[in-house]
Design a protein around this motif. Structure first.
Motif, short mmCIF file in Angstrom:
data_model
loop_
_atom_site.label_atom_id
_atom_site.label_comp_id
_atom_site.label_asym_id
_atom_site.label_seq_id
_atom_site.Cartn_x
_atom_site.Cartn_y
_atom_site.Cartn_z
N VAL A 13 -31.95 34.82 -11.35
CA VAL A 13 -32.37 35.32 -12.31
C VAL A 13 -32.17 36.85 -12.51
O VAL A 13 -32.07 37.37 -11.54
N LEU A 14 -32.26 37.27 -13.59
CA LEU A 14 -31.90 38.89 -13.63
C LEU A 14 -33.22 39.37 -13.69
O LEU A 14 -34.24 38.91 -14.19
N THR A 15 -33.13 40.60 -12.78
CA THR A 15 -34.18 41.74 -12.72
C THR A 15 -34.57 42.47 -13.99
O THR A 15 -33.60 42.23 -15.09
N ASP A 16 -35.67 43.11 -14.13
CA ASP A 16 -35.84 43.70 -15.70
C ASP A 16 -34.54 44.69 -15.86
O ASP A 16 -34.04 44.87 -16.87
N GLU A 17 -34.16 45.41 -14.61
CA GLU A 17 -32.94 46.36 -14.55
C GLU A 17 -31.51 45.78 -14.90
O GLU A 17 -30.91 46.01 -15.81
N GLY A 18 -31.52 44.48 -14.23
CA GLY A 18 -30.31 43.63 -14.56
C GLY A 18 -30.39 43.14 -16.19
O GLY A 18 -29.01 43.36 -16.68
N ALA A 19 -31.45 42.85 -16.87
CA ALA A 19 -31.55 42.21 -17.95
C ALA A 19 -30.98 43.38 -19.19
O ALA A 19 -30.38 43.29 -19.92
N LYS A 20 -31.45 44.87 -18.74
CA LYS A 20 -31.33 45.99 -19.50
C LYS A 20 -29.74 46.09 -19.60
O LYS A 20 -29.13 46.57 -20.50
#
Length: 315
Positions: free
Chosen positions: A61-68
């Motif tokens: 799953v993407l972290t918040d930073e990864g999603a941005k």
């Protein structure tokens, strides 16, 4: 000092892994091993200083930073892809060269050369701006245009054709009615008028020192192409400009209707709108000039049979 960004390769690997949420599927898309994808992602995370993915029981799953970062990277790659497609499309379509010319020249000289032009310039799209009035004025949005220049313009690089005025008619009309100098019919000739024009029939008769026979019939056109078509069909005698009638004279669809032609000293010049035109525009211009020079060389024997009267523009 500018911001030092991660390598393009690292961002490409991250974008694939983030889209699939699978190292294995990302590796298959990129044609590398899952281990290579894992190592590249780990190096990217180390360089950035934060985690991009979290591992769960169900997978990545993407972290918040990864999603941005995924949104930013996907947007950037999408814009690059769209730009490349646009550039490729323009390259496939080729450059458009716009040419401003008269309708008579377009119909009688340029259009019969359509296939030869595209053989010479398969990558160029030719766009015509056809003028029914005299060839004066600015080119506006045209890349090239034929315009009438004053005496002395024969020294210009793209001097196209001298302004020579020739009374012409169809061979059948000449056989039936005779030349202007010695008409065979009591009712005289039918004179085809073109309006507007640089020289009208009274100007021609004065310059060529011929008798203007008042008994002549008259018909008027505002379009040079239609006027020339009428003469070719045997409807009368037309004052033709060498620019438009060189090809019909060479083909024999029209013939001189008088033993005299008028040279005004003016010249038609192929103008370039830009001071530094593109390579395509320069090559098209030179091709047009070379083609017209060959046409004028062919018509020399026809002009050798008539007397040339050199005069300036009538006052």
């Amino acid at each position: 000092m500018g911001l030092r960004l991660p390598s393009l390769q690292a961002l490409l690997v991250f974008e694939a892994a983030a889209r699939h949420l699978s190292l294995t599927r990302a590796a298959a898309e990129l044609n590398v091993t899952p281990v290579a994808v894992s190592r590249m992602v780990a190096r990217l995370e180390d360089a950035l200083g934060f985690r991009l993915f979290a591992r769960t029981k169900t997978g990545l799953v993407l972290t918040d930073e990864g999603a941005k970062l995924q949104v930013a990277v996907a947007s950037g790659f999408g814009e690059v892809s769209d730009t490349i497609e646009e550039l490729k499309s323009h390259q496939e379509q080729g450059e458009t060269v716009t040419l401003s010319i008269s309708s008579g020249f377009a119909s009688q000289w340029l259009l019969p050369r359509h296939e030869r032009f595209h053989e010479a310039f398969p990558e160029v799209n030719l766009r015509l701006q056809v003028m029914t009035s005299r060839l004066y004025g600015p080119l506006e949005d045209a890349d090239l245009g034929i315009r009438l220049h004053k005496p002395g313009s024969e020294h210009e690089a793209f001097c196209f054709c001298p302004e020579v005025i020739i009374a012409v008619c169809s061979p059948g009309y000449l056989a039936q009615y005779g030349p202007l100098d010695a008409p065979r019919q009591a009712g005289g000739h039918t004179l085809i008028h073109l309006e507007p024009t640089t020289h009208a029939w009274p100007d021609y008769f004065e310059l060529a020192q011929l008798v203007n026979r008042a008994s002549a019939k008259h018909v008027s056109y505002s379009d040079p192409g239609l006027a020339l078509q009428a003469a070719m069909l045997g409807h009368g005698v037309l004052l033709g400009w060498l620019l438009a009638i060189a090809a019909p004279l060479n083909m024999g669809t029209v013939v001189p209707a008088s033993k005299r032609v008028v040279e005004t000293g003016y010249n038609y010049v192929l103008e370039c709108r830009a001071h530094e035109p593109s390579a395509s525009v320069r090559h098209v211009a030179q091709w047009l000039v070379d083609e017209m020079r060959a046409e004028l060389k062919k018509v020399d024997p026809v002009l050798a049979s008539v007397e040339r009267v050199r005069r300036g523009e009538p006052g």
